[in-house]
Design a protein around this motif. Structure first.
Motif: not given
Length: 607
Positions: A497-513, A532-540
């Motif tokens: 929900g946009g709160d990084l304290r609630r994040a898990d690894w899926d949220d923080l990870n940039i998959p190697a693929r 939500a705060t999602v690293a791969s989402q922000a990148l793409v």
């Protein structure tokens, strides 16, 4: 008897040989480069005139060791006793009798005890015939050696060659034991705890490997890295740095050559406990000089590198922390990717946080990971130089290929690809994709072996739309994957929900693929995690190179929007070099120099 660093086992094995009811034997022990006291344990047994030893200066591999033993032996019948296994007293006699009673047979095998309690009159389940249970006639074919192939499949290495000569016969009696322990060769070879890198580390292999497990992807390092190894070393730049790589390099280890190609000198000091995907040296791509692992503290003091670059995943944390303790003022950079939550589970979290707190420079795999760590340990991203760089980026060399024609242009249907685990795609989803006319192409021999039940269920629901393919090495990424309309990233619903304290690894990870798909110019498919705060989402989203779907109907509609898809493909292709390590080397070197300058300033201030 082939042996490598099994001093704790070998006496029991040889004693079981000396207890045989058939006493007319000769034993050739091949000590394949052991450094663990094997010779001291072996010495009393060499008083038995029937036992002799060939001692090799370095490990040459099972096939070569066995061939040397065969050539050194004289008997017409050959049996095997790995130094961690044992015979029961009648073993050799019963095998010899079986061959004597079957003149057309070339090989006899006994039953065996395995895992301390199971007894099988034939071979161990899922393992095939083992060395300890076999006796065969002396014939011309020899074992496949390391230069051709390393494998846990003994059938492929030799038994099939014997079967081509004659029949096999079983005794039906359990007369030996195949002893189970963590250092068994096949366990060191099989992922995830084993694999190419644990194998390389354990046996101190210094050459590129051709490696294929019965449960894994084929790897031909000799072919893949041949042109990189053949390249002359880059002359040292006038401002060249001496950089010590510490820990492990995960995927795409050859990326570090982009630093060497800029005139910097690279040395390697690796963890002793890698998993299968944790790349460690000696690096098959060459151009990185190894520091001795045994007395590494002395070697570190002698080398005095300009910078220690420690990385990358949780398996490297304990060793990287030990090197930090011994770094004695050498500027130290810690680059971490995966994963903080595993460090919590494994008990290495205190070491991880200490690495971040004490490192002269910190590199985070994503901005989201940086911000998460700042919440977990305030001050990490502000007290010393900080940088953001994905740790798994491949080298530019693998991008130099033209794109292939789209499969959809040939058959008019939609084709998507998942290179690796189909995370978040459940069999009913594959069935629903099929109903929408969308094919799913699933790559990777090893991963498919782990997902057999998933494959069976998905294939029942989508028999014409699920396609299985083998492993694809980096040099074929562009050619192979550019045939598809789009590629799947990890498919998950974020709950932070946009709160990084609630994040898990899926949220923080940039998959190697991500880099694999980008190299091939493929738009990347993700679930829409808006809000939500999602690293791969922000990148793409930031690069506008992907598809975000609410449901599969929405995805199908987007994939069928020809003009938009063409624009996405062109955009990914135009921006693909952002996903190779070489592009980021100038920025990384600037960061290294900033770290060195900051560390020097801190040392002067302290003085």
């Amino acid at each position: 008897m082939p042996t490598f660093e099994q001093a704790g086992f070998i006496a029991r094995a040889l004693a079981s040989l000396q207890a045989q009811t058939l006493a007319d034997w000769e034993a050739v022990v091949v000590d394949d480069g052991s450094q663990d006291g094997t010779q001291a344990v072996l010495a009393p047994f060499l008083r038995d005139a029937r036992i002799r030893c060939l001692r090799l200066g370095e490990n040459v591999g099972l096939g070569r060791a066995l061939n040397l033993a065969i050539e050194a032996s004289r008997a017409p019948l050959l049996a095997y006793l790995p130094s961690d296994d044992l015979y029961y007293p009648s073993h050799l006699q019963e095998l010899a009798a079986a061959l004597d009673g079957a003149p057309a047979a070339v090989l006899a095998f006994s039953g065996l005890r395995h895992h301390y309690k199971y007894r099988d009159a034939n071979e161990a389940p899922d393992a095939g015939l083992q060395l300890v249970q076999v006796m065969h006639r002396r014939v011309a074919p020899r074992w496949i050696e390391r230069a051709e192939l390393e494998s846990d499949d003994l059938e492929r290495l030799y038994w099939s060659r014997l079967r081509a000569v004659g029949a096999c016969v079983g005794t039906g009696a359990v007369t030996c034991e195949w002893v189970a322990h963590p250092q068994q060769r096949h366990r060191l070879m099989r992922e995830p705890q084993g694999g190419l890198n644990p194998f390389r580390r354990h046996y101190r292999v210094r050459t590129p490997l051709r490696f294929h497990m019965t449960t894994g992807d084929p790897v031909d390092e000799a072919a893949l890295y041949g042109r990189l190894r053949a390249r002359p070393p880059t002359p040292r730049a006038t401002d060249g740095l001496t950089i010590l790589l510490v820990g492990e390099l995960a995927y795409n280890p050859e990326r570090v050559l982009a630093l060497e190609e800029q005139g910097h000198s690279l040395y390697g000091l690796w963890t002793d406990a890698p998993y299968g995907f944790n790349s460690v040296g000696p690096l098959a791509c060459g151009h990185v000089e190894e520091l001795p692992r045994g007395d590494w503290r002395v070697a570190l003091r002698q080398l005095q590198p300009d910078l220690i670059y420690a990385l990358l995943n949780w398996q490297a944390v304990p060793f990287a922390h030990a090197v930090l303790d011994a770094s004695a003022g050498i500027p130290f950079v810690w680059h971490f990717k995966e994963g903080p939550f595993i460090c919590l589970e494994q008990g290495s979290w205190p070491q991880l946080i200490d690495l971040y707190r004490r490192a002269d420079g910190r590199i985070f795999s994503s901005a989201e990971a940086r911000d998460w760590f700042e919440l977990a340990a305030p001050g990490l991203a502000t007290s010393r130089p900080c940088h953001v760089l994905d740790g798994d980026l491949p080298k530019r060399d693998w991008f130099d290929a033209p794109a292939s024609a789209l499969l959809s242009a040939r058959d008019g249907e939609l084709h998507t690809v998942v290179p690796g685990r189909p995370i978040g795609l459940h069999p009913p989803d594959v069935g629903a994709l099929a109903a929408l006319g969308i094919h799913l192409h699933f790559y990777g021999d090893f991963t498919q072996g782990q997902w057999r039940e998933w494959i069976a269920r998905a294939r029942a629901l989508a028999p014409r739309h699920l396609h299985l393919h083998g492993h694809v090495a980096q040099d074929r990424w562009v050619q192979e994957f550019s045939r598809y309309d789009a590629g799947w990233l990890h498919c998950f619903s974020s709950h932070n929900g946009g709160d990084l304290r609630r994040a898990d690894w899926d949220d923080l990870n940039i998959p190697a693929r991500v880099a694999t798909l980008a190299a091939a110019g493929l738009p990347m498919i993700q679930r829409d995690n808006g809000g939500a705060t999602v690293a791969s989402q922000a990148l793409v989203r930031g690069m506008d190179i992907g598809i975000f779907h609410r449901d599969l109907d929405d995805l199908a509609a987007q994939l069928r929007d020809g003009a938009r898809m063409q624009g996405l493909r062109e955009r990914v292709w135009a921006r693909r070099m952002s996903f190779c390590f070489d592009t980021h080397v100038p920025g990384l070197l600037d960061f290294f120099r900033r770290v060195i300058a900051s560390a020097d300033k801190g040392a002067r201030t302290a003085a």
